[in-house]
Enzyme design. Sequence first.
Site, PDB file in Angstrom:
ATOM      1  CD  GLN A   1     -40.879 -16.469 -15.053  1.00  0.00           C
ATOM      2  OE1 GLN A   1     -41.572 -17.503 -15.279  1.00  0.00           O
ATOM      3  NE2 GLN A   1     -40.805 -15.466 -15.890  1.00  0.00           N
TER       4      GLN A   1
ATOM      5  CD  GLU B   1     -44.669 -11.990 -14.820  1.00  0.00           C
ATOM      6  OE1 GLU B   1     -44.773 -12.465 -16.089  1.00  0.00           O
ATOM      7  OE2 GLU B   1     -45.015 -10.833 -14.541  1.00  0.00           O
TER       8      GLU B   1
ATOM      9  NE  ARG C   1     -47.036  -8.127 -23.310  1.00  0.00           N
ATOM     10  CZ  ARG C   1     -46.139  -7.220 -23.850  1.00  0.00           C
ATOM     11  NH1 ARG C   1     -45.849  -7.187 -25.116  1.00  0.00           N
ATOM     12  NH2 ARG C   1     -45.431  -6.290 -23.088  1.00  0.00           N
TER      13      ARG C   1
ATOM     14  NE  ARG D   1     -40.086 -18.397 -25.073  1.00  0.00           N
ATOM     15  CZ  ARG D   1     -39.212 -19.034 -25.412  1.00  0.00           C
ATOM     16  NH1 ARG D   1     -39.358 -20.405 -25.158  1.00  0.00           N
ATOM     17  NH2 ARG D   1     -38.221 -18.807 -25.610  1.00  0.00           N
TER      18      ARG D   1
ATOM     19  CD  GLU E   1     -42.855 -12.568 -23.309  1.00  0.00           C
ATOM     20  OE1 GLU E   1     -42.384 -11.180 -23.355  1.00  0.00           O
ATOM     21  OE2 GLU E   1     -43.868 -12.808 -22.850  1.00  0.00           O
TER      22      GLU E   1
HETATM   23  N1  MTE Z   1     -35.943 -19.618 -22.295  1.00  0.00           N
HETATM   24  C1  MTE Z   1     -35.796 -20.651 -21.623  1.00  0.00           C
HETATM   25  N2  MTE Z   1     -34.787 -21.497 -22.144  1.00  0.00           N
HETATM   26  N3  MTE Z   1     -36.395 -20.663 -20.296  1.00  0.00           N
HETATM   27  C2  MTE Z   1     -37.257 -19.902 -19.924  1.00  0.00           C
HETATM   28  O1  MTE Z   1     -38.033 -20.199 -18.773  1.00  0.00           O
HETATM   29  N4  MTE Z   1     -38.607 -17.919 -20.463  1.00  0.00           N
HETATM   30  C3  MTE Z   1     -39.087 -17.003 -21.560  1.00  0.00           C
HETATM   31  C4  MTE Z   1     -38.098 -16.460 -22.346  1.00  0.00           C
HETATM   32  N5  MTE Z   1     -37.196 -17.675 -22.948  1.00  0.00           N
HETATM   33  C5  MTE Z   1     -37.849 -18.754 -20.607  1.00  0.00           C
HETATM   34  C6  MTE Z   1     -36.759 -18.730 -22.100  1.00  0.00           C
HETATM   35  C7  MTE Z   1     -39.990 -15.955 -21.087  1.00  0.00           C
HETATM   36  S1  MTE Z   1     -41.604 -16.212 -20.943  1.00  0.00           S
HETATM   37  C8  MTE Z   1     -39.578 -14.733 -20.889  1.00  0.00           C
HETATM   38  S2  MTE Z   1     -40.655 -13.216 -20.488  1.00  0.00           S
HETATM   39  C9  MTE Z   1     -37.927 -14.196 -21.108  1.00  0.00           C
HETATM   40  O2  MTE Z   1     -37.601 -15.791 -21.612  1.00  0.00           O
HETATM   41  C10 MTE Z   1     -37.482 -13.860 -20.036  1.00  0.00           C
HETATM   42  O3  MTE Z   1     -36.240 -13.526 -20.123  1.00  0.00           O
HETATM   43  P1  MTE Z   1     -35.443 -12.377 -20.744  1.00  0.00           P
HETATM   44  O4  MTE Z   1     -36.288 -11.071 -20.467  1.00  0.00           O
HETATM   45  O5  MTE Z   1     -34.231 -12.132 -20.031  1.00  0.00           O
HETATM   46  O6  MTE Z   1     -35.543 -12.592 -22.318  1.00  0.00           O
HETATM   47  N1  HPA Z   2     -45.284  -9.097 -19.812  1.00  0.00           N
HETATM   48  C1  HPA Z   2     -45.174 -10.108 -18.689  1.00  0.00           C
HETATM   49  N2  HPA Z   2     -45.331  -9.822 -17.434  1.00  0.00           N
HETATM   50  C2  HPA Z   2     -46.078  -8.851 -17.096  1.00  0.00           C
HETATM   51  C3  HPA Z   2     -46.486  -7.688 -18.045  1.00  0.00           C
HETATM   52  C4  HPA Z   2     -46.182  -8.025 -19.086  1.00  0.00           C
HETATM   53  O1  HPA Z   2     -46.461  -7.333 -20.055  1.00  0.00           O
HETATM   54  N3  HPA Z   2     -46.993  -6.645 -17.303  1.00  0.00           N
HETATM   55  C5  HPA Z   2     -46.916  -7.238 -16.053  1.00  0.00           C
HETATM   56  N4  HPA Z   2     -46.461  -8.460 -15.771  1.00  0.00           N
HETATM   57 MO1  MOS Z   3     -42.565 -14.178 -19.673  1.00  0.00          MO
HETATM   58  S1  MOS Z   3     -44.466 -14.959 -19.881  1.00  0.00           S
HETATM   59  O1  MOS Z   3     -42.999 -12.411 -19.507  1.00  0.00           O
HETATM   60  O2  MOS Z   3     -42.616 -14.664 -18.081  1.00  0.00           O
END
Ligand code: MTE
Ligand code: HPA
Ligand code: MOS
Length: 738
Positions: free
Chosen positions: A195, A230, A308, A340, A692
Amino acid sequence: MIREPLPHDSAALHVAGEARYVDDLPEPPGTLYAALGMSSQAHARIRRLDVAPVRAAQGVIAVLTAADLPAANNIGPVLPDEPALASELVQFRGQPLFAVAASSVELARRAARLAQVEYEPLAPVVTVEQALEKKQFVLPSARVARGDMAALGAAKHRLQGRLRSGAQEHFYLEGQVALAIPGERGEMLVHSSTQHPTEVQHLVAAALGVPDALVTVEVRRMGGGFGGKETQAAVYAIAAALLSRATGRAVKLRVDRDDDMVGTGKRHDFIYDYRAGFDDTGRLEALDLMLASRCGLSADLSGAVNDRAMSHCDNGYFLPNVTVESHRCKTNTVSATAFRGFGGPQGMFAIESIMAGIARRLDLDPLDVRKRNFYGAAPRNVTHYGQTLQDFILPELVEELERRADYRRRRDAVKAFNAASPLVKKGLALTPVKFGISFTALPMNQAGALVHLYTDGSVHLNHGGTEMGQGLFIKVAQIVAEELGVEIGRVHITATSTGKVPNTSPTAASSGTDVNGEAARDACRKLKARLAPFREKNPDASFAQIVRDAYFARVSLSATGYWRTPEIHFDRATWKGSPFFYYAYGAAVSEVAVDVLTGESRLLRADLLHDAGRSLNPAIDRGQIEGGFIQGMGWLTMEEVVWDAKGTLLTHAPSTYKIPVAGDCPPVFNTWLWERGENVRDIVYRSKAVGEPPLMLALSVYHAIYEAVGATSASREPVPLEAPATPEAILKAIHAMR
Ligand code: MTE
Ligand code: HPA
Ligand code: MOS
């Protein structure tokens, strides 16, 4: 183009098996395969590490220990507190000690087991309780307070207790993997399932001892990340790159499921101690809350995760007098990481349990207690960390869901059912979600994009976000198509690369679409401005014709775009500020049945109402809402991470770790987007981040079980139900209440 329920851009490829993941990429001739040798002890000094038998094993080409590393030996993303390869001290079971490259995956994995290691065992600290007692933390503890805690003693009613929420394995379908391909003059191309390509780039460059510019990290897609990639993709990329450097050949490192589960961090499990004071109506007057998380051996992202949790322990409730203290416990377990919700679910878990406990104590409907505690008009519209809420829509949203899900009538029906049913108890609960959008680490709230126009009118789109299944790429493509006024089919989505957009943030904190979408929009606006004179001269011409006209007039058809989130600020020293650009909201009603004799539970019906603002893509958003909810249900009901007293992860494979499957989805499953939803902020067409927040809708499942278990006893004490509410935990609670 925006607001259309377009399918995921790779949907057809996903189902046909044609979407390429790192392990599907064509391998350069001579590619080697790597494996990691891992510690069998959780806490020990290494007296001797003899890799001669590994070197001598069939097919082995190279073996690297910490002593062989040319430069930095670190994978810590925030603090340099965790080595890629341990040398003198091992701090968790499964910690990498050496890396081996061989001519096949099989041979590499077999060889990795042949090292002779002599350990001098040290006492492991495994649990949060042990670490708290020893005051052993990975980072300093933090505290936020408001009001006057004398209100606690003055309150008419008081509750106190200890709560627990569990860890969670990410269980992405595609495990951790990297393919390193050496170039000339020390260049290294790394295909990584991460990520955070930029962080992998930096850590690989530091490990190789070369400038960042020599390392390019590319990510077309991940088979899921969920926070687990991440930071924690780095060690695999580093090992592959180091072995590639050592051999001059391409090296691929793909770990098997067991090693992935043992070797990578999980959601932080927490313990909570609380004291709450409230009035006759259930309204909170004071809350004293202690949060402590199991961080593992190093800090990783635990600073921000606990932050958080602290900022989300209000959920949707006004806490007039409050003290929150948070400890990041250092344990001899793998370093816990983003998952997440990133501490948000853990913070909300505490306050929702407290709400349920208050309702039980006063014999009130928990929904009424929740509503009574909602944020409201000033001065009840300011969070405990000082942010003023601008669009607190939970009262209306919850009202609407209550009606759609027929909450009151079904509560009565459940009560009647339970009165006549001694062995199966039902439970029904409605819980809300308020989730802050923005990285709490301020510099991360920025993004870049790169858009090229070709003279046939096709568009090459690139940005700093990564695709992990969440639909980021299609959403950003929709934005680009909208801005440029072209068909979506014209927009070609390309792999994330540190060579195209530099210095990117991780795709995390649900902010992917917000920040990358705005960056891409910025690039499109620049291009549109350059095309405008040609459009003016030729109003009816095709997009391709306009682009060609611009080309012949020698106008640049490539633009970078940039975005940074305005206005947000936060001072960690005082723990005050407005760290979130806005909030996303939602609520859910769940109904469960619990078997009182076996402790088994089933989700019978779920009704989800979620605020994605003015949705950019309702089909993708619906997928995120349903998927997040089911993943949250897994965390709270069946996914149990267990370490034994020696620090061995007992739940190290699908055989011992249960995630929800299709059959666990409720037979009645309603998902609605909040139609009135609109972002108060002018960002990506007034949509809201959705990745999330829906995970936390699953608190309704836990609380439905809480209600069902509560129905087995007339006691007014809080239901002692630990999370996850496995059959074992449910039985334990039922027995404890007898
Ligand atoms: N959805 C799918 N299908 N696969 C994933 O790995 N990760 C989640 C969420 N939805 C995830 C998911 C997490 S932890 C986050 S932070 C967000 O997607 C990240 O993507 P976005 O910022 O584009 O929503
Ligand atoms: N969310 C997810 N990842 C992060 C954050 C957060 O708030 N801060 C630093 N890494
Ligand atoms: Mo999502 S836990 O912020 O990768």
